[in-house]
Design a protein around this motif. Structure first.
Motif, PDB file in Angstrom:
ATOM      1  N   GLY A 163       0.773  -1.241   0.000  1.00  0.00           N
ATOM      2  CA  GLY A 163       0.000   0.000   0.000  1.00  0.00           C
ATOM      3  C   GLY A 163       0.797   1.281   0.000  1.00  0.00           C
ATOM      4  N   ALA A 202      -0.544   1.117  -5.722  1.00  0.00           N
ATOM      5  CA  ALA A 202      -1.752   0.370  -6.078  1.00  0.00           C
ATOM      6  C   ALA A 202      -1.402  -1.053  -6.502  1.00  0.00           C
ATOM      7  CB  ALA A 202      -2.511   1.090  -7.188  1.00  0.00           C
ATOM      8  N   VAL A 247      -1.166  -4.222  -4.052  1.00  0.00           N
ATOM      9  CA  VAL A 247      -2.337  -4.930  -3.506  1.00  0.00           C
ATOM     10  C   VAL A 247      -3.107  -5.699  -4.578  1.00  0.00           C
ATOM     11  CG1 VAL A 247      -2.554  -3.329  -1.558  1.00  0.00           C
ATOM     12  CG2 VAL A 247      -3.836  -2.888  -3.672  1.00  0.00           C
ATOM     13  N   LEU A 248      -2.511  -5.860  -5.747  1.00  0.00           N
ATOM     14  CA  LEU A 248      -3.177  -6.561  -6.844  1.00  0.00           C
ATOM     15  C   LEU A 248      -2.767  -8.027  -6.903  1.00  0.00           C
ATOM     16  CD1 LEU A 248      -2.827  -3.959  -9.734  1.00  0.00           C
ATOM     17  CD2 LEU A 248      -4.808  -4.373  -8.259  1.00  0.00           C
ATOM     18  N   ILE A 265      -2.460   4.246  -0.953  1.00  0.00           N
ATOM     19  CA  ILE A 265      -3.825   3.927  -1.383  1.00  0.00           C
ATOM     20  C   ILE A 265      -4.820   4.562  -0.422  1.00  0.00           C
ATOM     21  CG2 ILE A 265      -5.477   2.047  -1.714  1.00  0.00           C
ATOM     22  CD1 ILE A 265      -2.999   0.266  -2.328  1.00  0.00           C
ATOM     23  N   LYS A 303      -8.372   4.157  -1.227  1.00  0.00           N
ATOM     24  CA  LYS A 303      -9.455   3.183  -1.260  1.00  0.00           C
ATOM     25  C   LYS A 303      -9.250   2.236  -2.427  1.00  0.00           C
ATOM     26  CE  LYS A 303     -14.488   2.681  -1.190  1.00  0.00           C
ATOM     27  NZ  LYS A 303     -14.518   1.459  -1.960  1.00  0.00           N
ATOM     28  N   LYS A 304      -9.304   0.947  -2.128  1.00  0.00           N
ATOM     29  CA  LYS A 304      -9.176  -0.069  -3.172  1.00  0.00           C
ATOM     30  C   LYS A 304     -10.551  -0.633  -3.472  1.00  0.00           C
ATOM     31  CE  LYS A 304      -7.134  -4.522  -4.338  1.00  0.00           C
ATOM     32  NZ  LYS A 304      -8.350  -5.175  -4.790  1.00  0.00           N
ATOM     33  N   SER A 360     -12.724  -2.965  -6.791  1.00  0.00           N
ATOM     34  CA  SER A 360     -12.427  -3.941  -7.842  1.00  0.00           C
ATOM     35  C   SER A 360     -12.244  -3.278  -9.204  1.00  0.00           C
ATOM     36  CB  SER A 360     -13.533  -4.991  -7.911  1.00  0.00           C
ATOM     37  OG  SER A 360     -14.770  -4.375  -8.214  1.00  0.00           O
ATOM     38  N   ILE A 393      -8.886   2.117  -8.049  1.00  0.00           N
ATOM     39  CA  ILE A 393      -8.141   2.296  -6.810  1.00  0.00           C
ATOM     40  C   ILE A 393      -7.824   3.779  -6.693  1.00  0.00           C
ATOM     41  CG2 ILE A 393      -6.077   1.682  -5.506  1.00  0.00           C
ATOM     42  CD1 ILE A 393      -5.950  -0.891  -7.229  1.00  0.00           C
ATOM     43  N   VAL A 444      -5.814   6.723  -5.180  1.00  0.00           N
ATOM     44  CA  VAL A 444      -4.466   6.841  -4.629  1.00  0.00           C
ATOM     45  C   VAL A 444      -4.133   8.299  -4.335  1.00  0.00           C
ATOM     46  CG1 VAL A 444      -3.599   4.767  -5.782  1.00  0.00           C
ATOM     47  CG2 VAL A 444      -3.494   6.954  -6.975  1.00  0.00           C
ATOM     48  N   PRO A 462      -7.392  -1.146 -12.356  1.00  0.00           N
ATOM     49  CA  PRO A 462      -6.737  -2.446 -12.481  1.00  0.00           C
ATOM     50  C   PRO A 462      -7.081  -3.108 -13.813  1.00  0.00           C
ATOM     51  CG  PRO A 462      -7.965  -2.275 -10.413  1.00  0.00           C
ATOM     52  CD  PRO A 462      -8.350  -1.107 -11.267  1.00  0.00           C
TER      53      PRO A 462
END
Length: 123
Positions: free
Chosen positions: A17, A53, A56-57, A87, A89-90, A92, A95, A97, A119
């Protein structure tokens, strides 16, 4: 050579992160009155926040920048400039940043960046 190699970006640290990048202030990245060029600062902030970002993928994913805004708060004149990307907020599909652009010797805030990364599958 990539733009990051050309301007001399160095990786300082990586953790989940958060990514910290640095660039040395040199004439090649300054604008006409001797400050680090805003485009270099934007590149630094965009890159470190995108890399944050990516921490966290899933393995076969990457990100692309969808949009960003940057506030330049003071001239970048220190010997080295750091950008700390993290980050907010992540999700789907996106994201959110941020990055702080700093003079690391004094922790003075030079600029603030906020952006959206999307993503996608890596090639």
């Amino acid at each position: 050579m990539s733009i990051l190699g050309f301007i001399g970006v160095e990786l300082v640290s990586v953790k989940e992160g958060e990514v910290v990048l640095a660039v040395e202030n040199k004439p090649e990245i300054q604008q006409h009155i001797g400050y680090v060029h805003g485009g270099v600062l934007a590149t630094l902030a965009d890159t470190c926040s995108g890399m944050a970002a990516m921490t966290v993928l899933e393995k076969r994913q990457t990100v692309v920048t969808s949009e960003f805004k940057i506030h330049y708060l003071r001239p970048a004149t220190s010997a080295t400039i750091h950008a700390i990307g993290s980050i907010l907020k992540k999700g789907s599909r996106q994201i959110i940043v941020e990055a702080e652009i700093l003079d690391p010797s004094t922790s003075t805030l030079i600029g603030k960046f906020i952006g959206t990364m999307v993503p996608m599958a890596a090639n």
